[in-house]
Scaffold this active site. Structure first.
Site, PDB file in Angstrom:
ATOM      1  N   CYS A 128     -34.629 -22.285 -16.196  1.00  0.00           N
ATOM      2  CA  CYS A 128     -33.464 -23.063 -16.665  1.00  0.00           C
ATOM      3  C   CYS A 128     -33.525 -24.530 -16.263  1.00  0.00           C
ATOM      4  O   CYS A 128     -32.677 -25.316 -16.670  1.00  0.00           O
ATOM      5  CB  CYS A 128     -32.169 -22.451 -16.145  1.00  0.00           C
ATOM      6  SG  CYS A 128     -31.942 -22.598 -14.352  1.00  0.00           S
ATOM      7  N   HIS A 180     -18.221 -20.427  -0.668  1.00  0.00           N
ATOM      8  CA  HIS A 180     -19.143 -20.572   0.465  1.00  0.00           C
ATOM      9  C   HIS A 180     -18.361 -21.055   1.682  1.00  0.00           C
ATOM     10  O   HIS A 180     -17.496 -21.935   1.571  1.00  0.00           O
ATOM     11  CB  HIS A 180     -20.245 -21.572   0.109  1.00  0.00           C
ATOM     12  CG  HIS A 180     -21.234 -21.806   1.208  1.00  0.00           C
ATOM     13  ND1 HIS A 180     -22.024 -20.799   1.734  1.00  0.00           N
ATOM     14  CD2 HIS A 180     -21.560 -22.936   1.894  1.00  0.00           C
ATOM     15  CE1 HIS A 180     -22.795 -21.305   2.691  1.00  0.00           C
ATOM     16  NE2 HIS A 180     -22.527 -22.591   2.805  1.00  0.00           N
ATOM     17  N   HIS A 196     -38.712 -12.632 -12.864  1.00  0.00           N
ATOM     18  CA  HIS A 196     -40.142 -12.879 -12.666  1.00  0.00           C
ATOM     19  C   HIS A 196     -40.772 -11.783 -11.812  1.00  0.00           C
ATOM     20  O   HIS A 196     -41.859 -11.281 -12.140  1.00  0.00           O
ATOM     21  CB  HIS A 196     -40.339 -14.246 -12.002  1.00  0.00           C
ATOM     22  CG  HIS A 196     -41.755 -14.508 -11.588  1.00  0.00           C
ATOM     23  ND1 HIS A 196     -42.718 -14.945 -12.476  1.00  0.00           N
ATOM     24  CD2 HIS A 196     -42.374 -14.371 -10.369  1.00  0.00           C
ATOM     25  CE1 HIS A 196     -43.867 -15.086 -11.825  1.00  0.00           C
ATOM     26  NE2 HIS A 196     -43.679 -14.740 -10.553  1.00  0.00           N
ATOM     27  N   HIS A 251     -44.402  -9.057  -8.679  1.00  0.00           N
ATOM     28  CA  HIS A 251     -44.604  -9.886  -7.490  1.00  0.00           C
ATOM     29  C   HIS A 251     -43.389  -9.669  -6.584  1.00  0.00           C
ATOM     30  O   HIS A 251     -42.308 -10.188  -6.856  1.00  0.00           O
ATOM     31  CB  HIS A 251     -44.755 -11.356  -7.891  1.00  0.00           C
ATOM     32  CG  HIS A 251     -46.023 -11.640  -8.629  1.00  0.00           C
ATOM     33  ND1 HIS A 251     -46.290 -12.865  -9.205  1.00  0.00           N
ATOM     34  CD2 HIS A 251     -47.098 -10.858  -8.896  1.00  0.00           C
ATOM     35  CE1 HIS A 251     -47.477 -12.817  -9.785  1.00  0.00           C
ATOM     36  NE2 HIS A 251     -47.980 -11.605  -9.613  1.00  0.00           N
ATOM     37  N   CYS A 265     -41.626  -4.611   7.008  1.00  0.00           N
ATOM     38  CA  CYS A 265     -41.527  -4.213   5.607  1.00  0.00           C
ATOM     39  C   CYS A 265     -42.914  -3.836   5.091  1.00  0.00           C
ATOM     40  O   CYS A 265     -43.852  -4.634   5.158  1.00  0.00           O
ATOM     41  CB  CYS A 265     -40.946  -5.362   4.789  1.00  0.00           C
ATOM     42  SG  CYS A 265     -41.051  -5.112   3.013  1.00  0.00           S
ATOM     43  N   CYS A 313     -22.456 -16.072   5.030  1.00  0.00           N
ATOM     44  CA  CYS A 313     -21.897 -17.311   5.564  1.00  0.00           C
ATOM     45  C   CYS A 313     -20.549 -17.058   6.228  1.00  0.00           C
ATOM     46  O   CYS A 313     -20.161 -17.765   7.159  1.00  0.00           O
ATOM     47  CB  CYS A 313     -21.755 -18.362   4.470  1.00  0.00           C
ATOM     48  SG  CYS A 313     -20.786 -17.832   3.030  1.00  0.00           S
ATOM     49  N   CYS A 338     -34.323 -19.430  -9.969  1.00  0.00           N
ATOM     50  CA  CYS A 338     -32.986 -19.346  -9.380  1.00  0.00           C
ATOM     51  C   CYS A 338     -32.735 -17.950  -8.833  1.00  0.00           C
ATOM     52  O   CYS A 338     -32.999 -16.955  -9.511  1.00  0.00           O
ATOM     53  CB  CYS A 338     -31.909 -19.641 -10.431  1.00  0.00           C
ATOM     54  SG  CYS A 338     -31.994 -21.274 -11.161  1.00  0.00           S
ATOM     55  N   CYS A 397     -47.736 -16.481  -6.964  1.00  0.00           N
ATOM     56  CA  CYS A 397     -48.163 -17.430  -7.985  1.00  0.00           C
ATOM     57  C   CYS A 397     -47.252 -18.650  -7.935  1.00  0.00           C
ATOM     58  O   CYS A 397     -46.260 -18.672  -7.206  1.00  0.00           O
ATOM     59  CB  CYS A 397     -48.130 -16.795  -9.376  1.00  0.00           C
ATOM     60  SG  CYS A 397     -46.469 -16.377  -9.942  1.00  0.00           S
TER      61      CYS A 397
END
Length: 514
Positions: free
Chosen positions: A64, A468, A91, A97, A21, A172, A82, A77
């Site tokens: 949260c 899941h 973020h 970032h 990448c 999964c 989540c 950083c």
């Protein structure tokens, strides 16, 4: 740099690309290796009690306050967010970032590529730090003077074949099926004996990849495997499964068996040129193990003439109580209620109940008349399904996901299933014997050809929209393990039998060996 494109517009960087990448290169400056090691040591692979306490205390979403929801840590950083609620995404967008690390599995995610990426240098650091953490855990537990004895004492229950699989983003459903297939005894023996002879001209053979996967699983390595080549080939050959949305494990199983069947037709198990003894008349390893024959008898209600067809199957899908399909009421005191040693609790349903319903005669009704060969006219009839030929591995699909024009839901009805299963009552030969008055239970009980042992269970937790998949696999006679993507833990037989059950895998006893 080589990039593998996928139908949904995303891409996955292959490990034969030295650059990987391109966005990783922006991170690899100054003391990046040491910084990455610190993150793995403190927040991913917790080797000591102190680091575990630190991780539990500090690893919460900075938006949260949640501990769960697939926490990721920014690599640039000190920020935890989540993944499920996309707080880490916000973020990354605001701060630019581009890279974050999964704090449960250790995978690196690129927000520009929108993929979990593979980088050789980062993977090496991850493996080194994971091994250090394991040594520290074993040293603490066993009070060892030298952690170099790790291969002997790390997880004493482990043996070859137990290996986790990294979740590459809602994969999964694939991981749990791979665990079941890699623990299928005859399939394992086929691939580990290098019997596949590839006839494909390109590097797109799924059987070759499965062969490599078996080598990886039984190599003795403990670190989780990253099945990105397998995912790429599945997306290539079963395009309806492509993308990062959650898929159905049953649908993946059938698609995988179909592609494997098509890619290994040149691999003949019998070298004498004879047709294989299965309804597909194919000698490939998939048909030899998984293909059975389902007999359908349609009986005219006027002349009682019977029309019989036999169709191949890889699995049997069974209706459950609670679905919109009427379920056959079975009373605990009814005929054959002790088949397979299953006991009826009040209101409970067993696998045997579901098989009885599947093989019971069904009146087709006046709206589904067929043209009778004896009457030479359209007549009402009954239809009954029985097993003409049993496969070596019998897979039962409990139909927990109901889709209709008016209804989409998951059926959570508990169905008990046995460790040992006798399929004799559901055979076409048993039906014929009963009709001729020759059926003798004591004789059929001795027929070991129809007896099976449970060796894998796939479970689904959650709802139809969000869930899941995990699996239980049997390593030895009474040793069971739970496979939850990269995490493998020892399980009890009670854990297995108390689970909800979605796909049940049974192996013929007389062909099974450990």
């Amino acid at each position: 740099t080589s990039i593998v494109p996928f139908p949904n517009g995303n891409h996955f960087w292959t490990d034969n690309s030295p650059a990987g990448c391109s966005h990783v290169n922006g991170y690899k400056v100054d003391n990046w290796k040491q910084n990455l090691r610190v993150i793995y040591q403190c927040f991913v692979w917790s080797g000591t009690a102190e680091t575990r306490r630190r991780k539990a205390k500090s690893c919460i979403c900075h938006m949260c306050g949640a501990h769960l929801n697939r926490l990721h840590s920014c690599l640039y950083c000190v920020f935890f967010g989540c993944f499920t609620k996309k707080h880490i995404h916000e973020h990354a967008k605001n701060k630019r970032h581009n890279l974050a690390i999964d704090l449960l599995y250790g995978g690196i995610y690129c927000f520009v590529c929108q993929d979990y990426i593979y980088d050789k240098d980062m993977e090496q650091i991850a493996k080194e730090e994971q091994r250090k953490a394991w040594k520290l855990q074993v040293t603490a537990v066993f009070n060892l003077q030298s952690p170099d004895v790790l291969p002997l004492l790390l997880f004493p229950f482990c043996s070859a074949g137990l290996r986790g699989l990294i979740n590459l983003g809602n994969t999964c459903f694939m991981n749990c099926i791979v665990q079941a297939l890699t623990h299928t005894p005859l399939l394992r023996d086929f691939f580990l004996s290098d019997r596949h002879k590839c006839e494909m001209q390109s590097n797109s053979c799924l059987v070759c990849e499965m062969s490599q996967l078996f080598q990886e699983f039984y190599s003795g390595h403990r670190s989780p495997h990253i099945p990105f080549r397998l995912l790429h080939l599945v997306w290539t050959h079963a395009r309806h499964l492509a993308g990062y949305e959650q898929q159905d494990a049953h649908e993946f199983l059938i698609a995988a068996l179909d592609v494997l069947h098509r890619h290994c037709k040149g691999d003949t198990i019998n070298d004498n040129g004879k047709k294989a003894n299965n309804p597909n008349h194919c000698n490939c390893i998939i048909d030899q193990i998984f293909t059975g024959g389902l007999q359908s008898d349609v009986t005219c209600q006027v002349c009682h003439g019977v029309s019989t067809t036999i169709d191949p199957f890889w699995d049997i899908s069974l209706d459950l109580p609670g679905s919109s399909t009427p379920f056959w009421p079975l009373s605990p005191g009814g005929d054959g209620s002790t088949v397979n040693g299953e006991s009826h609790l009040s209101g409970s349903t067993t696998l045997t109940d579901c098989l009885r319903r599947f093989t019971r005669p069904e009146h087709l009704g006046s709206s589904a008349k067929i043209k009778c060969g004896g009457c030479h006219s359209y007549q009402e009839s009954t239809k009954q399904l029985t097993m003409k030929k049993l496969p070596i591995v019998a897979c039962f699909h409990l139909k927990r996901f109901e889709h209709s024009a008016k209804l989409r839901r998951k059926i959570t009805t508990y169905v008990s299933f046995p460790l040992e299963l006798d399929m004799t009552p559901f055979m076409a030969s048993s039906k014929e014997s009963r009709m001729n008055g020759q059926y003798q239970q004591s004789v059929d009980v001795l027929n070991n050809d129809n007896k099976y042992s449970l060796f894998a269970v796939v479970n689904h937790q959650g709802t139809l929209e969000s869930g899941h998949y995990t699996s239980f696999i049997r390593q030895h006679k009474d040793q069971w393990f739970k496979c939850d993507d990269a995490i493998i833990t020892k399980a009890s037989i009670k854990d297995v039998l108390d689970s909800e059950g979605y796909l049940l895998f049974y192996h013929k006893q007389f062909l099974e060996y450990e």
